[in-house]
Design a protein around this motif. Structure first.
Motif, PDB file in Angstrom:
ATOM      1  N   VAL A 242       0.835  -1.204   0.000  1.00 18.10           N
ATOM      2  CA  VAL A 242       0.000   0.000   0.000  1.00 18.10           C
ATOM      3  C   VAL A 242       0.869   1.254   0.000  1.00 18.10           C
ATOM      4  N   HIS A 243       0.572   2.170  -0.926  1.00 20.30           N
ATOM      5  CA  HIS A 243       1.162   3.514  -0.938  1.00 20.30           C
ATOM      6  C   HIS A 243       0.016   4.497  -0.699  1.00 20.30           C
ATOM      7  N   ALA A 244       0.038   5.192   0.418  1.00 24.70           N
ATOM      8  CA  ALA A 244      -1.057   6.105   0.766  1.00 24.70           C
ATOM      9  C   ALA A 244      -0.537   7.524   0.944  1.00 24.70           C
ATOM     10  N   THR A 245      -1.264   8.487   0.379  1.00 21.86           N
ATOM     11  CA  THR A 245      -0.895   9.895   0.483  1.00 21.86           C
ATOM     12  C   THR A 245      -2.106  10.707   0.934  1.00 21.86           C
ATOM     13  N   PHE A 246      -1.880  11.603   1.875  1.00 21.56           N
ATOM     14  CA  PHE A 246      -2.948  12.480   2.360  1.00 21.56           C
ATOM     15  C   PHE A 246      -3.085  13.671   1.420  1.00 21.56           C
ATOM     16  N   VAL A 247      -4.320  13.926   0.944  1.00 25.54           N
ATOM     17  CA  VAL A 247      -4.565  15.058   0.045  1.00 25.54           C
ATOM     18  C   VAL A 247      -5.824  15.802   0.482  1.00 25.54           C
ATOM     19  N   GLU A 248      -5.890  17.087   0.121  1.00 22.11           N
ATOM     20  CA  GLU A 248      -7.086  17.898   0.353  1.00 22.11           C
ATOM     21  C   GLU A 248      -7.608  18.370  -0.990  1.00 22.11           C
ATOM     22  N   ILE A 249      -8.889  18.129  -1.259  1.00 23.13           N
ATOM     23  CA  ILE A 249      -9.521  18.519  -2.513  1.00 23.13           C
ATOM     24  C   ILE A 249     -10.797  19.285  -2.189  1.00 23.13           C
ATOM     25  N   ASP A 250     -10.853  20.541  -2.622  1.00 22.88           N
ATOM     26  CA  ASP A 250     -12.022  21.395  -2.355  1.00 22.88           C
ATOM     27  C   ASP A 250     -12.376  21.424  -0.868  1.00 22.88           C
ATOM     28  N   GLY A 251     -11.357  21.508  -0.023  1.00 19.30           N
ATOM     29  CA  GLY A 251     -11.586  21.611   1.410  1.00 19.30           C
ATOM     30  C   GLY A 251     -11.903  20.306   2.109  1.00 19.30           C
ATOM     31  N   LYS A 252     -11.955  19.194   1.360  1.00 28.18           N
ATOM     32  CA  LYS A 252     -12.234  17.893   1.970  1.00 28.18           C
ATOM     33  C   LYS A 252     -10.958  17.057   2.015  1.00 28.18           C
ATOM     34  N   GLN A 253     -10.865  16.193   3.022  1.00 29.29           N
ATOM     35  CA  GLN A 253      -9.662  15.395   3.252  1.00 29.29           C
ATOM     36  C   GLN A 253      -9.843  13.970   2.723  1.00 29.29           C
ATOM     37  N   TYR A 254      -8.800  13.530   1.993  1.00 29.58           N
ATOM     38  CA  TYR A 254      -8.840  12.199   1.401  1.00 29.58           C
ATOM     39  C   TYR A 254      -7.501  11.497   1.591  1.00 29.58           C
ATOM     40  N   LEU A 255      -7.548  10.184   1.432  1.00 29.33           N
ATOM     41  CA  LEU A 255      -6.329   9.396   1.282  1.00 29.33           C
ATOM     42  C   LEU A 255      -6.322   8.868  -0.146  1.00 29.33           C
ATOM     43  N   TYR A 256      -5.281   9.222  -0.888  1.00 27.72           N
ATOM     44  CA  TYR A 256      -5.101   8.702  -2.241  1.00 27.72           C
ATOM     45  C   TYR A 256      -4.236   7.455  -2.100  1.00 27.72           C
ATOM     46  N   VAL A 257      -4.825   6.297  -2.377  1.00 29.30           N
ATOM     47  CA  VAL A 257      -4.180   5.028  -2.041  1.00 29.30           C
ATOM     48  C   VAL A 257      -4.002   4.163  -3.287  1.00 29.30           C
ATOM     49  N   THR A 258      -2.786   3.649  -3.477  1.00 29.73           N
ATOM     50  CA  THR A 258      -2.545   2.679  -4.548  1.00 29.73           C
ATOM     51  C   THR A 258      -2.211   1.334  -3.915  1.00 29.73           C
ATOM     52  N   PHE A 259      -2.731   0.268  -4.529  1.00 28.95           N
ATOM     53  CA  PHE A 259      -2.524  -1.097  -4.035  1.00 28.95           C
ATOM     54  C   PHE A 259      -1.845  -1.924  -5.120  1.00 28.95           C
ATOM     55  N   ARG A 260      -0.875  -2.697  -4.719  1.00 27.77           N
ATOM     56  CA  ARG A 260      -0.255  -3.637  -5.657  1.00 27.77           C
ATOM     57  C   ARG A 260      -0.305  -5.030  -5.062  1.00 27.77           C
ATOM     58  N   ASP A 261      -0.778  -5.966  -5.851  1.00 22.35           N
ATOM     59  CA  ASP A 261      -0.855  -7.362  -5.413  1.00 22.35           C
ATOM     60  C   ASP A 261       0.556  -7.951  -5.446  1.00 22.35           C
ATOM     61  N   ILE A 262       1.098  -8.231  -4.256  1.00 25.34           N
ATOM     62  CA  ILE A 262       2.459  -8.779  -4.170  1.00 25.34           C
ATOM     63  C   ILE A 262       2.432 -10.238  -3.706  1.00 25.34           C
ATOM     64  N   SER A 263       1.291 -10.909  -3.909  1.00 28.02           N
ATOM     65  CA  SER A 263       1.161 -12.312  -3.483  1.00 28.02           C
ATOM     66  C   SER A 263       2.223 -13.189  -4.147  1.00 28.02           C
ATOM     67  N   LYS A 264       2.418 -13.036  -5.459  1.00 28.30           N
ATOM     68  CA  LYS A 264       3.427 -13.835  -6.162  1.00 28.30           C
ATOM     69  C   LYS A 264       4.826 -13.498  -5.674  1.00 28.30           C
ATOM     70  N   GLU A 265       5.035 -12.213  -5.413  1.00 28.50           N
ATOM     71  CA  GLU A 265       6.331 -11.773  -4.894  1.00 28.50           C
ATOM     72  C   GLU A 265       6.602 -12.393  -3.534  1.00 28.50           C
ATOM     73  N   LYS A 266       5.577 -12.417  -2.670  1.00 24.36           N
ATOM     74  CA  LYS A 266       5.706 -13.034  -1.345  1.00 24.36           C
ATOM     75  C   LYS A 266       5.945 -14.544  -1.467  1.00 24.36           C
ATOM     76  N   GLN A 267       5.208 -15.152  -2.379  1.00 23.86           N
ATOM     77  CA  GLN A 267       5.342 -16.590  -2.584  1.00 23.86           C
ATOM     78  C   GLN A 267       6.743 -16.939  -3.076  1.00 23.86           C
ATOM     79  N   LEU A 268       7.237 -16.149  -4.013  1.00 31.30           N
ATOM     80  CA  LEU A 268       8.592 -16.373  -4.531  1.00 31.30           C
ATOM     81  C   LEU A 268       9.626 -16.153  -3.444  1.00 31.30           C
ATOM     82  N   SER A 269       9.410 -15.142  -2.612  1.00 32.68           N
ATOM     83  CA  SER A 269      10.333 -14.860  -1.517  1.00 32.68           C
ATOM     84  C   SER A 269      10.379 -16.028  -0.531  1.00 32.68           C
ATOM     85  N   LYS A 270       9.195 -16.627  -0.254  1.00 37.59           N
ATOM     86  CA  LYS A 270       9.147 -17.787   0.645  1.00 37.59           C
ATOM     87  C   LYS A 270       9.880 -18.976   0.035  1.00 37.59           C
ATOM     88  N   GLN A 271       9.710 -19.169  -1.277  1.00 39.14           N
ATOM     89  CA  GLN A 271      10.389 -20.269  -1.956  1.00 39.14           C
ATOM     90  C   GLN A 271      11.906 -20.103  -1.883  1.00 39.14           C
TER      91      GLN A 271
END
Length: 297
Positions: A242-271
């Motif tokens: 998860v990469h999360a960034t706090f942003v304000e748009i038109d006076g409202k507060q948001y978290l702009y969040v990107t998700f990357r599926d790293i299941s294969k990466e984790k599986q390979l790391s375990k192997q």
């Protein structure tokens, strides 16, 4: 005689006030940079104020008082819509006339003009006799809007075609307010379904207090990167970075969040870790066997 003198004095006073009122009106309009036009519909003559002409790069004597002077300068692609709006006002279908169109300048370029007007005099049949209005240069506004549109198109292209899932979390409502196609594909929800979810609905830990604490930490720090476990709509789990960034748009507060599926990466790391341990165990076993052999020998 006295009554005539009084009437003459009143007419003179009225004319003076009228001139003063017209002067103030013209000063107020032209002082703001706008141009004035005054169209005598019956004979097709038009008064164009000095500022109207200056806006297009012309001197006072370079434009005649005729409708043709304006008509021939309106961009050919805009002329039909302009007359459509003018006709609508003449036929009492609109309270005022308003149109945005391009007008040719002396140097050959076009300026975007916001043209607004109103009929101030009609004949007994209701036909327009006098039509006055204001020309406002909105070229810079148009340029800024076009730049914003280009930026929006670039953002939408990145947003819609990203290989990562992207979510916009409204911190006030706690719900997701925007979601890209990749996130829907990753988690198995439709856009409509996603917009009814909260962060804890996709977090496999189901610890609302922990989720809130993480959000507060992101707001305080401004951003955060971490690995976690998420749950899809069908109940299956995925490892997410998860990469999360706090942003304000038109006076409202948001978290702009990107998700990357790293299941294969984790599986390979375990192997890799398992292979390392197996290699190390094999190496330790071989070393032990060699040591025992030398002792016996």
């Amino acid at each position: 005689s006295n009554s005539i003198n009084e009437m003459t004095s009143e007419i003179k006073e009225y004319n003076e006030k009228l001139k003063e009122s017209q002067f103030r009106w013209k000063f107020a309009v032209e002082g703001s940079g706008d141009g004035i036009w005054d169209w005598n519909v019956k004979d097709s003559t038009v008064y164009f104020s000095p500022q109207w002409k200056k806006m297009l790069g012309f001197e006072e004597d370079e434009i005649k008082n005729s409708l043709e002077e304006w008509e021939k300068r309106v961009h050919p692609d805009d002329l039909e819509n302009v007359f459509k709006d003018i006709t609508a006002h003449m036929e009492n279908k609109t309270n005022t006339y308003q149109n945005e169109h391009r007008v040719l300048c002396k140097n050959g370029s076009y300026k975007w003009i916001l043209d607004r007007g109103i009929i101030v005099q009609r004949d007994e049949d209701g036909s327009a006799l006098r039509f006055i209005g204001i020309h406002t240069d909105i070229s810079e506004n148009k340029r800024i809007l076009q730049e914003i549109e280009k930026i929006n198109l670039k953002f939408l292209s990145l947003f819609n075609n990203s290989l990562d899932g992207i979510l916009l979390l409204d911190l006030q409502t706690g719900k997701f307010s925007d979601v890209n196609p990749k996130a829907c594909d990753m988690y198995g929800y439709s856009v409509e379904e996603f917009l009814e979810l909260r962060a804890e609905n996709i977090d496999a830990i189901h610890d609302e207090a922990k989720v809130k604490a993480t959000q507060q930490e992101i707001v305080s720090q401004g951003w955060a990167v971490f690995d976690t476990i998420h749950k899809r709509k069908d109940g299956s789990l995925l490892d997410a970075r998860v990469h999360a960034t706090f942003v304000e748009i038109d006076g409202k507060q948001y978290l702009y969040v990107t998700f990357r599926d790293i299941s294969k990466e984790k599986q390979l790391s375990k192997q890799i870790e398992n292979e390392k341990r197996r290699y190390q165990n094999h190496r330790n076993s071989t070393t032990y066997t060699i040591n025992v052999f030398y002792r016996i020998s």
